[in-house]
Enzyme design. Structure first.
Site, short mmCIF file in Angstrom:
data_model
loop_
_atom_site.label_atom_id
_atom_site.label_comp_id
_atom_site.label_asym_id
_atom_site.label_seq_id
_atom_site.Cartn_x
_atom_site.Cartn_y
_atom_site.Cartn_z
N HIS A 157 -12.15 9.11 1.98
CA HIS A 157 -11.39 7.91 1.63
C HIS A 157 -10.04 7.91 2.35
O HIS A 157 -9.46 8.96 2.59
CB HIS A 157 -11.18 7.85 0.12
N GLU A 158 -9.57 6.72 2.65
CA GLU A 158 -8.31 6.50 3.37
C GLU A 158 -8.33 7.09 4.79
O GLU A 158 -7.31 7.12 5.46
CB GLU A 158 -7.09 7.05 2.61
N GLU A 208 -14.33 5.23 2.67
CA GLU A 208 -13.74 4.08 2.01
C GLU A 208 -13.25 3.20 3.16
O GLU A 208 -13.99 2.39 3.67
CB GLU A 208 -12.61 4.50 1.09
N ASN A 254 0.86 -1.18 0.00
CA ASN A 254 0.00 0.00 0.00
C ASN A 254 0.89 1.23 0.00
O ASN A 254 2.04 1.17 0.44
CB ASN A 254 -0.91 -0.01 1.24
N HIS A 309 -14.18 16.91 -5.32
CA HIS A 309 -13.13 15.99 -4.90
C HIS A 309 -11.99 16.76 -4.26
O HIS A 309 -11.45 17.70 -4.84
CB HIS A 309 -12.60 15.20 -6.09
N HIS A 310 -11.66 16.38 -3.03
CA HIS A 310 -10.54 16.96 -2.30
C HIS A 310 -9.53 15.87 -1.97
O HIS A 310 -9.60 15.26 -0.90
CB HIS A 310 -11.00 17.57 -0.97
N GLU A 311 -8.60 15.61 -2.86
CA GLU A 311 -7.49 14.75 -2.47
C GLU A 311 -6.54 15.61 -1.65
O GLU A 311 -6.17 16.71 -2.09
CB GLU A 311 -6.77 14.17 -3.69
N GLU A 340 -11.41 -0.15 -6.46
CA GLU A 340 -10.19 0.27 -7.15
C GLU A 340 -9.15 -0.85 -7.20
O GLU A 340 -8.38 -0.95 -8.15
CB GLU A 340 -9.61 1.53 -6.51
#
Lengths: 713, 713
Positions: free
Chosen positions: B483-484, B502, B193, B413-415, B508
């Protein structure tokens, strides 16, 4: 034949370039030489009037994860240029500052890795600045600095005025020693602080002031420290070579950079006259021009504060002693039992406002006004303050209205307890709160170990934070006076809303056991080069047991020395730190604090020797008034100054606030004299200053009638 | 004599109290016993229908800097109570949730240190929750947890469905093994990962699902994880005792607490029917009631997105390949050469909007719309995104207007690239930007190692952050799908704007080498207990080389399984993850995705066995429609379900989307059948599911005329 000759000539030129590049200062007194060693290591040296200042010294970086940037370089291009421009600071010691230098840009290529590195040198009449530049390129993007390896090779075992290298505090007394004695003196030099991290027994901080046996004054520091780890200097005390030692992050790494980017400037200020060091504006000149479009809201301030009574232990920041711990939003302060010592209460603050209004102060600082002080440090507490909720006895609106009615500004206080995430989360609402209630300035504080845990006060993470808080403050038209933050490096040129910093041992230490009597004769040579200090002078009662019977600390200064500080410690933000009642005991001396300016058109350094004395004359901004200040070191001394800085042909009245002959910082600190004279540009003065003493002079233009009864100096 | 007897009786009572306290679940099937050992160590145990679930297990803490909270306790007071209340979730599997438990509050005093500790037990019909409470007191204020020492002593060598304990990721395939086999299987279980930190070769994550040899299903997890480190479980595989193992901070410390405070709840869900585990709402019930006054803006969504084409490598998030590194505010994207693969461009996004409008999707997610993706991870880059600046080819306003004209909502979307300080600094402006352009929801991401460096995805620092981002989003009426981030623990009861997470291995991974075919039969027993998962189902093209010739990954699922997921993987946010063109190849199967609901009045778990199969029927919110989903494990299986969940006396039309007899997740994944039947509450169905297969049924009420030509089931 002709062709061969041309080729040979070209080769010679090329080799010449590769071997040595020479750069002279505009006046020719400073000469910098740059060259590559045989293995392609960049080396520079510096002379002043043909005396070695920096012997050949290497430049470069150790990187994590990839090959170092230390050797294997060739010069791909060099470029020389000259710059000469005058700019006007928003506030300062001078109305205009000349930025005049010759520049050498050296473009290096490390062929093995195809990486480009630029070293840019700027040589002023007062010193050398150089920095590293990492241009945009295909072979260098993100990189991690293991260590910057900038050397400063000294030409001898100089006398240095130093404080211990430390990742978390600068709040040390200065030690004067030979470079060779640093190692053996280090243990003594490291005194207790709430957050401190030493790293080497020959590691010292910048700005570092030195004096050579030949009478050269050399200062090493940095300029424009932006998003980069703070530089310390570690001494190889056999070879007398200082090398940069950056403040690490939690992993021991020293910087995360992304090309294109630049390092801060490394600065070497040098002169054979100590006064030139104090007058140097090189640190500011190496910073970027102002980034604030309309700085009209930035205004110097003289202020008093609800502060010294807490520092001395007479009063408390916290409101109640009832709880082992408090939780913002949960603890019911309204229902809590007050401890009876909480100084930041509406009634008491109004007394301060009254005093400020009566005596012409611009502002009143109040610490301890907001909830959270019950357990504010030493607990690694995350949500320690919210910066907007007052204690039950502090009525923000009422105080604000009262202050406004009296023409006084309130100064905000944001102690963060070094819980930096928490501060950043509240920054917008805290600044908005200030705007709403009309606070023009904030004193911020970073007491204790940093959160996020493992970070240091001077690591890149924090340097980035202080800048973030400063720039966001500018968005809100707020002036910042940051305590326990990284020492300034001239950034106030770009962001003049940085009107103050502590970042050194300030007056508060006089209540924590005392500072050395000559401390204030060193600070202008070190800490003040990068920007003003909120030193908080003006203590009139030196026996602190008179304020708090349990405090046996003595202020190691005479009263006249405290007055001199308002001129010698340049700052656009000057506090009168003592309690109003102590000023009322000495109203004649207090008059100087009321009169002295906080912004200047001109400064003339009359006498200076680090550790011994500083005497400076300054002309008030937009006025004909002058003020002179002297601070003196450990031994009694007579200052001999002449007044030729005054306009010729004009008459002035000089009021001299000096030590009485019997004065002594410890034995008789409150013995002072006040005398008035008629002076002009031909006047001269011999004035005794006691050990830990000093004097202050206010000089006002007068018509001859006013001055006629006064003795001429 | 009488007095002596009374005294004796009182002593007996007291001793009784000190020896054992018994708590029964409302239905009497679960019994919890609490006692103190001779040395004052708190111990609890749990039985279900007289079978041991938790053997006597110790409770307490190791503290840093002070004496532990493990033993030396006496009981100062206990209190029993009963709670029975029904609440309505904003969204969910059920219209109403009953919160019914018996509670035992045990007040403990550690006499040696005069510290009080409360342990609160809540016993439901479906399991036990307990937590630690640290009341306000004079002898405990701030404290640092070295380790929480909550034990869960297993009664045998159970079969477990586990993923490796890890401070940074949950994105692992589940391993099914005996507890005694965890150690030997760990190395295989740990797959690569982008950010991962294992800690023990018997350490596993919660929620942990187990099955005993006697057919008991036991699930260990936590509820209401707020400002506390995430709990893992470390197994003593000789004694078969799990012990809590909190996620450490950078210094190895496991939590900084300030009393008064509470720990999260530790949960043990238990039944002899696996379906009860899936139906359990205990995790939500242990959370606080809703904190949002008017949640009317929180609305479930079915959406498509510009996403799978980047995940498969067909397109790119980044706009240009020109730079080794980019700097926001400096890099000139307008002048940069586009790489030609940038999917988030206005024209292409409009195609997605058209598709969404045509097929009735509520929203369109677009990733890669904002500058910074060129070097977005793996560089420990601080200022990686600003969350408001689009690439030159993405016209925010135009897209927003276009979407609005089509009745479609854009999903933000906010990565963050795990640069958490940077995200918090931009959170207000990012949310304001969303409000301005009408984005109702944000998918946030935390790929890569955390900044501040040394912190972990699941440490207290980060748990605090995710909650901060969630609560601030609520202020802006924004729904969050993180997510994460840390796996959910029922917090959506309190903040139902947390519509997704997530925090597990999602679809994915089907593009990164594939997940186990039975993965989706485990997730409902583990990850989904704490809250919905944005699993992103709906992949119709299993051979990813058809999208990107360089991607040789295969989706380990049949097409019918993908349809079943919309019912088995409960979520108020459901994506149709495949490309529009793939849906257009199978319009009849796609019809189910178009029809299926995302919010429910009722859920009936028909069949369930972790690792093998899950079959569930759900009734659409405010409708008479039902949907049934089945996902199957590694082996072909025939589901046998009856339709008695339907209203008696009514007629329905059931459309069954199932695997064709020849289907197989690897050999023949796209072989499906669609059949229609007339059904009523007496209908029964035997339906084959392929390995990695499944089925989906939509059931709509029909008048008899509509249904008369259909075969009755």
């Amino acid at each position: 034949m002709k062709k061969t000759l041309l080729f040979t000539l070209l080769c010679l030129v090329f080799i010449q370039v590769a071997i040595a590049q020479t750069l002279e200062s505009p006046n020719g007194e400073l000469v910098m030489q740059f060259s590559l060693q045989e293995d392609g290591t960049p080396v520079y040296s510096l002379t002043y009037k043909d005396q070695a200042v920096i012997k050949p010294s290497k430049l470069g970086f150790d990187l994590r994860d990839e090959k170092d940037l230390l050797s294997g370089f060739s010069i791909s291009e060099t470029e020389e240029s000259t710059f000469d421009q005058t700019w006007e600071p928003v506030w300062g010691e001078e109305k205009e500052i000349r930025n005049h230098y010759n520049e050498l840009e050296v473009n290096l290529l490390q062929e093995e890795t195809d990486r480009n590195l630029i070293i840019r040198f700027r040589l002023f009449n007062d010193g050398l600045g150089f920095r590293y530049e990492f241009p945009q390129q295909g072979s260098l993007g993100h990189f991690v600095i293991k260590e910057e390896r900038s050397q400063f090779a000294m030409a001898g075992d100089h006398t240095a005025f130093w404080i211990p290298g430390d990742y978390d505090t600068q709040e040390y007394d200065y030690t004067e020693s030979k470079l060779s004695e640093i190692r053996e003196t280090m243990e003594t030099a490291i005194t207790a602080n709430l957050s401190q991290t030493s790293f080497s027994n020959t590691g010292v901080q910048t700005s570092l002031m030195m004096k050579t046996e030949d009478g050269l004054y050399i200062n090493l520091h940095e300029a424009a420290l932006i998003d980069y780890a703070t530089m310390h200097l570690n001494l190889d005390d056999e070879k007398m070579i200082f090398e940069s030692w950056l403040t690490p992050d939690v992993n021991g790494d020293k910087g995360y950079l992304v090309a294109p980017t630049v390092s801060p400037w490394r600065t070497i200020i040098v002169s054979d006259d100590a006064r030139d060091i104090l007058a140097s504006k090189m640190t500011y000149n190496l910073n970027e021009p102002i980034a604030i479009e309309d700085p009209s809201w930035i205004k110097p301030m003289k202020y008093i504060g609800v502060w010294w009574e807490m520092i001395t232990g007479k009063s408390s920041w916290n409101y109640t002693d009832e709880f082992k711990a408090v939780k913002l939003g949960e603890t019911d302060f309204e229902a809590a039992e007050p401890n009876g010592k909480h100084a930041a209460n509406t009634e008491h603050v109004k007394e301060y406002i009254d005093f400020a209004a009566e005596h012409g102060f611009d502002g009143v600082l109040v610490e301890g006004w907001n909830i959270g002080w019950e357990d504010w440090f030493g607990h690694s507490k995350d949500y320690v303050f919210d910066f907007v909720t007052p204690y039950p006895d502090f009525d923000v609106a009422e105080i604000q209205n009262y202050a406004e009615s009296k023409g006084v500004k309130m100064i905000m206080h944001h102690e963060t307890s070094s819980s930096v995430r928490n501060y950043e989360r509240h920054l917008d609402t805290a600044y908005q709160f200030m705007n709403k209630y009309g606070y023009p300035a904030v004193k911020s504080g970073y007491v204790g170990d940093i959160l996020p845990r493992g970070e240091n006060h001077y690591s890149q993470w924090l340097v980035n934070h202080y800048q973030y808080a400063l720039e966001k403050a500018a968005d809100y038209k707020i002036m910042v006076n940051a305590h326990e933050a990284v020492r300034p490096t001239g950034i106030a040129r770009t962001y003049p809303n940085l009107i103050g910093n502590e970042s050194a041992r300030g007056t508060e230490y006089q209540s924590f056991g005392g500072s050395k009597p000559n401390h204030v004769t060193v600070l202008p040579f070190t800490r003040l080069l990068g920007g003003p200090m909120d030193y908080t002078p003006g203590i009139f009662e030196m026996d602190l047991s008179k304020l708090n019977p349990e405090n046996d600390s003595k202020v190691n200064s005479t009263l006249a020395n405290q007055l001199g500080l308002y001129v010698t410690m340049y700052s656009p933000l000057q506090m009168a730190a003592d309690l109003p009642e102590n000023y009322m005991r000495f109203p004649d001396a207090f008059q100087f604090i009321k009169d002295v300016a906080v912004d200047w058109d001109k400064s003339v350094y009359l006498e200076a020797e680090p550790g011994d004395y500083v005497t400076v004359a300054r002309k008030e901004k937009g006025s004909t008034n002058w003020f002179v200040g002297n601070v003196n070191g450990n031994d009694a001394r007579t200052a001999r100054i002449n007044f030729d800085f005054l306009d010729k042909g004009k008459t002035y009245i000089a009021t001299i606030y000096s030590d009485a002959p019997s004065a002594h910082y410890r034995m008789n600190p409150q013995a002072y004299e006040i005398k008035k004279y008629r002076v002009d540009s031909r006047s001269k003065l011999s004035q005794l200053s006691a050990p830990g003493g000093g004097f202050a002079i206010s000089i006002k233009e007068a018509d001859k009638t006013d001055a006629k009864d006064l003795k001429k100096l």
